[in-house]
Enzyme design. Structure first.
Site, PDB file in Angstrom:
ATOM      1  CG  ASP A 274      38.398 -28.368 -31.893  1.00 34.39           C
ATOM      2  OD1 ASP A 274      39.466 -28.362 -31.244  1.00 34.39           O
ATOM      3  OD2 ASP A 274      38.322 -28.817 -33.049  1.00 34.39           O
TER       4      ASP A 274
ATOM      5  N   GLY B 251      43.574 -31.092 -31.550  1.00 31.97           N
ATOM      6  CA  GLY B 251      42.368 -30.467 -31.020  1.00 31.97           C
ATOM      7  C   GLY B 251      41.763 -31.346 -29.943  1.00 31.97           C
ATOM      8  CD  GLU B 252      40.246 -35.806 -29.974  1.00 38.69           C
ATOM      9  OE1 GLU B 252      40.682 -36.254 -28.897  1.00 38.69           O
ATOM     10  OE2 GLU B 252      40.130 -36.506 -30.991  1.00 38.69           O
ATOM     11  N   GLY B 253      40.841 -30.589 -27.225  1.00 41.28           N
ATOM     12  CA  GLY B 253      41.244 -30.137 -25.898  1.00 41.28           C
ATOM     13  C   GLY B 253      42.511 -30.807 -25.403  1.00 41.28           C
TER      14      GLY B 253
END
Lengths: 354, 354
Positions: free
Chosen positions: B177, B319-321
């Site tokens: 995300d 986050g960001e994966g």
């Protein structure tokens, strides 16, 4: 002066100046402050170990040390001692857990006969394993010393020699073990070097039941009483209650520290080797990366003694270097974060609201 | 019938027959029983998800969903909302944390504009990102709903469509995300779907202080009072207090479940998407692999609600994966153990002493 003595003189701590430089960059990366947590801690350590903001981590070598243990005569393991040699054949054939996991992390696997009871000549001749065998198994530590002091030096130097031989052709080392019965000497080493009681450290190894566990405690306590190892002297501890593969692992760790390269420590047995290394050269601890938290109860105590927090906690209890191999991609990640992620300035991303 | 409805009908649980077959092999491998612990648990799950004893895991796709949040007007984040668009540019340029970590695990990175406030047309035209933008940011949930029910369906279907588009060209999916302010809607979703109070779930997100934290609690409580989401209806929860990227993530997860492929869930925001997915299709939980334990306090509660134990615990909060990418090598390891390790019979290694 022997190789061990010479190495102990050459080991220096990681360099805090390079750590500071790394932190300066890591704190400006396009992410909230230190948002990659322990990956960033590791990136900082890698910079300090290697004296670089661009540490190479791609050339990985996993060194698996194998040896047999006289103490198996006491019935401390669920598996017959012949399994050590059989598993070395399994490593050579590519069929063991460490074969699969070394492949995942792209590590070259080096298997060393440090003192296996069994004829492995064919594997040596075919180049599958290295032969540094001290002899075919240690003495039964419940009755006397595992090995002589001279043998202890020789097994540490074997690990050293192999590691130093890789020199500039390796970036990351990993340690692994194979030796039926070797949680027994490892627990003895842990008891001597942490001061914690055998009852608190002992575990089920390959899976023994309650009765055999109580027996194992008795055997280890007897080994400590018979041998009275000197806790201030790592070589004495190794000689009296250790193992050839444990000494070899200590050598790999000292070699990595001398090369100023990270060494990923596997589980219970490897950490016993790491404790020996830490007594021989306290600054070698700076180059150790704890791969994982083993199921074996004493492992937590041993890692605390080294001041290490393990990267993974996956309920592993196999050894062979599998936990070290599983942790290796985190080193790739740490190096990648340090070298490939842009700073706020570079990427023209706004910082926090003042 | 729409894509979402059709998908919900097609999601079936993992297959316990294949899990049993996997366990039968895993229990005979040349190692003490289940000695690779959670790696073996994962190998069993992979067999059940993919209906195979030889699950492919090499073709990995990490889908990062980006969207903006009207609630940033309430001052819930340390960073200005413009950072969402700036970070999407950073992803496209290859300079973010997820770029480095996707490279380590060999995952293809797919960045999707689900509703970013900013002109990203050039990135779409150059093929750097996909455009599935619903609109330029959700409504302020402290004042009214995040989006309409129709928009909620559309953002879930966007994630679905992208994932199903990969079809047989992907083995493992990962979710990520980007969206300044998105721990606020994620906490609101968690509160509705776990029944735990906002005070116990809320965290510092990108790093706010004590005063701002108390303010954030108030904003989330207000959002819940104003919107009164129906906890039995995942789409209602998403529409009232969610986000476009969170809906997109739910869609990716449902798509993976429909494809019978594993999907590695990243941290706090992705797990909010997973909770939405689990309400829409309870059996989608079978295909979720929890990548890591986030620093964000509510994450533990959300994972417990899903019945998941995370693979990693590395103090991440980016986050960001990134946490999903870090966990992916463990899937390679699990598949490797299932397919490459010999059994006792195959390797002629002696078993335990009877």
């Amino acid at each position: 002066m022997g190789l061990l003595e010479e190495t102990l003189e050459q080991i220096v701590p990681k360099d805090s100046k390079w750590e500071t430089r790394a932190v300066d960059r890591l704190e400006r990366l396009t992410m909230p402050h230190w948002a990659l947590g322990r990956v960033m801690d590791l990136a900082r350590s890698l910079a300090g170990m290697t004296r670089s903001l661009d540490p190479r981590v791609d050339r990985k070598v996993m060194i698996v040390m194998a040896g047999d243990h006289g103490v198996t005569a006491e019935g401390v393991s669920l598996y017959p001692a012949e399994v050590t040699a059989q598993m070395v054949r399994n490593f050579a054939a590519g069929g063991a857990g460490i074969n699969a996991l070394a492949k995942v992390c792209g590590a070259r696997l080096v298997v060393v006969n440090m003192g296996v009871n069994g004829d492995l000549t064919d594997l040596v001749q075919e180049g599958h394993i290295l032969d540094r065998s001290i002899r075919s198994g240690t003495g039964n530590i419940a009755q006397g010393p595992a090995m002589s002091r001279d043998e202890a030096v020789r097994c540490v130097e074997a690990g050293l020699e192999i590691t130093l031989g890789f020199g500039d052709r390796v970036d990351v080392l990993g340690t692994g073990d194979m030796g039926i019965g070797n949680t027994t000497p490892s627990t003895a080493i842990a008891a001597v070097l942490t001061g914690v009681s055998v009852e608190k450290l002992v575990g089920r190894g390959t899976g023994i039941g309650d009765e055999q566990l109580a027996h194992k405690v008795g055997v280890i306590q007897q080994a400590l009483e018979v041998n009275r190892p000197d806790s201030r002297d790592g070589l004495d501890v190794l000689a009296r209650v250790g193992g050839f593969e444990i000494g070899g692992i200590a050598g790999v760790i000292l070699g990595a520290a001398r090369l100023k390269k990270p060494v990923v420590i596997d589980g219970f047995i490897s950490t016993a080797g790491a404790l020996i290394a830490s007594r021989l050269a306290p600054q070698s601890v700076d180059y150790m990366v704890a791969g994982h938290q083993s199921v074996e109860p004493g492992h937590r105590v041993m890692l605390a003694e080294l001041g290490k927090r393990p990267l993974l906690d996956l309920d592993l209890r196999l050894g062979e270097g599998t936990g070290a191999a599983l942790a290796m991609p985190i080193l790739d990640a740490a190096a990648g974060v340090l070298t490939q992620v842009s700073t706020f300035e570079e990427a023209a991303v706004s910082g926090a609201i003042p």
